[in-house]
Scaffold this motif. Structure first.
Motif, PDB file in Angstrom:
ATOM      1  N   TRP A 226     -11.124   0.541  -5.524  1.00 25.90           N
ATOM      2  CA  TRP A 226     -10.984   1.499  -4.427  1.00 25.90           C
ATOM      3  C   TRP A 226     -10.976   2.924  -4.960  1.00 25.90           C
ATOM      4  O   TRP A 226     -11.611   3.811  -4.403  1.00 25.90           O
ATOM      5  CB  TRP A 226      -9.718   1.241  -3.620  1.00 25.90           C
ATOM      6  CG  TRP A 226      -9.449   2.378  -2.700  1.00 25.90           C
ATOM      7  CD1 TRP A 226      -8.436   3.280  -2.780  1.00 25.90           C
ATOM      8  CD2 TRP A 226     -10.236   2.777  -1.577  1.00 25.90           C
ATOM      9  NE1 TRP A 226      -8.559   4.215  -1.784  1.00 25.90           N
ATOM     10  CE2 TRP A 226      -9.651   3.923  -1.025  1.00 25.90           C
ATOM     11  CE3 TRP A 226     -11.386   2.277  -0.987  1.00 25.90           C
ATOM     12  CZ2 TRP A 226     -10.164   4.574   0.082  1.00 25.90           C
ATOM     13  CZ3 TRP A 226     -11.897   2.938   0.117  1.00 25.90           C
ATOM     14  CH2 TRP A 226     -11.291   4.060   0.642  1.00 25.90           C
TER      15      TRP A 226
ATOM     16  N   SER B 160     -13.893   5.324  -3.794  1.00 28.57           N
ATOM     17  CA  SER B 160     -13.515   6.425  -2.909  1.00 28.57           C
ATOM     18  C   SER B 160     -13.926   7.765  -3.494  1.00 28.57           C
ATOM     19  O   SER B 160     -14.415   8.635  -2.774  1.00 28.57           O
ATOM     20  CB  SER B 160     -12.012   6.397  -2.630  1.00 28.57           C
ATOM     21  OG  SER B 160     -11.268   6.672  -3.800  1.00 28.57           O
TER      22      SER B 160
ATOM     23  N   ALA C 276      -6.355  -5.709   1.450  1.00 29.59           N
ATOM     24  CA  ALA C 276      -6.285  -6.583   0.279  1.00 29.59           C
ATOM     25  C   ALA C 276      -5.291  -7.732   0.449  1.00 29.59           C
ATOM     26  O   ALA C 276      -5.315  -8.678  -0.336  1.00 29.59           O
ATOM     27  CB  ALA C 276      -5.900  -5.767  -0.949  1.00 29.59           C
TER      28      ALA C 276
ATOM     29  N   GLY D  71       0.812  -1.212   0.000  1.00 33.35           N
ATOM     30  CA  GLY D  71       0.000   0.000   0.000  1.00 33.35           C
ATOM     31  C   GLY D  71       0.845   1.261   0.000  1.00 33.35           C
ATOM     32  O   GLY D  71       0.552   2.227  -0.714  1.00 33.35           O
TER      33      GLY D  71
ATOM     34  N   SER E 228      -3.890   4.597   1.525  1.00 37.34           N
ATOM     35  CA  SER E 228      -3.368   3.574   0.617  1.00 37.34           C
ATOM     36  C   SER E 228      -2.814   2.377   1.386  1.00 37.34           C
ATOM     37  O   SER E 228      -3.007   1.227   0.974  1.00 37.34           O
ATOM     38  CB  SER E 228      -2.268   4.158  -0.273  1.00 37.34           C
ATOM     39  OG  SER E 228      -2.797   5.149  -1.118  1.00 37.34           O
TER      40      SER E 228
ATOM     41  N   VAL F 213      -5.731   0.260   2.565  1.00 35.18           N
ATOM     42  CA  VAL F 213      -6.292  -0.540   1.468  1.00 35.18           C
ATOM     43  C   VAL F 213      -5.367  -1.724   1.164  1.00 35.18           C
ATOM     44  O   VAL F 213      -5.831  -2.840   0.920  1.00 35.18           O
ATOM     45  CB  VAL F 213      -6.530   0.335   0.218  1.00 35.18           C
ATOM     46  CG1 VAL F 213      -6.898  -0.510  -0.981  1.00 35.18           C
ATOM     47  CG2 VAL F 213      -7.611   1.357   0.489  1.00 35.18           C
TER      48      VAL F 213
END
Length: 136
Positions: free
Chosen positions: A113, A117, A88, A23, A81, A84
């Motif tokens: 995403w 977002s 994941a 990320g 980030s 996320v």
């Protein structure tokens, strides 16, 4: 399943750290893109990053100059980030025996995403960011 150096499946901490690193790496690549996009648009390289912090700083964030607001925008981007990436990591670890499928799924997660977002989260919390996004 992903194998560690010792040949054992990774622990949840290993997956967490791998997702975090992925990320943050994705955030750095995206930040470089945002800087380049700002320069090509003529807005200044820091405009998008400043707008990233507009949810915290309001109108003070609408500028093209580098400041502490820019650092806050970078921080918001990197943290989101990284989260996320962490979210994941576990589902993607199940696809690790098929690296191309894993990469494709990772790209799809990133694109999903980005779309969600800007359509849901940022539209409510930071509308200025939605207006100036690189891909309108």
């Amino acid at each position: 399943m992903v194998q560690s150096i010792e040949g054992r499946p990774p622990t949840w901490r290993g997956l967490l750290l791998a997702g975090l690193a992925t990320g943050v790496l994705a955030a750095i690549v995206a930040l470089a893109y945002y800087l380049l996009d700002g320069m090509l648009r003529g807005d200044g390289p820091w405009r998008y990053l400043n707008l990233n912090a507009a949810g915290f700083f309001g109108r003070r964030a609408v500028s093209g100059a580098f400041s502490t607001i820019t650092l806050a925008g970078v921080s918001v981007h990197v943290i989101v980030s990284a989260l996320v990436g962490v979210a994941a990591a576990w589902p993607l670890s199940k696809l690790s025996k098929r690296p191309y499928l894993c990469r494709a799924a990772g790209l799809l997660i990133g694109l999903a995403w980005y779309y969600l977002s800007f359509r849901l989260l940022w539209r409510e919390w930071n509308p200025a960011l939605v207006i100036r996004q690189p891909f309108p």
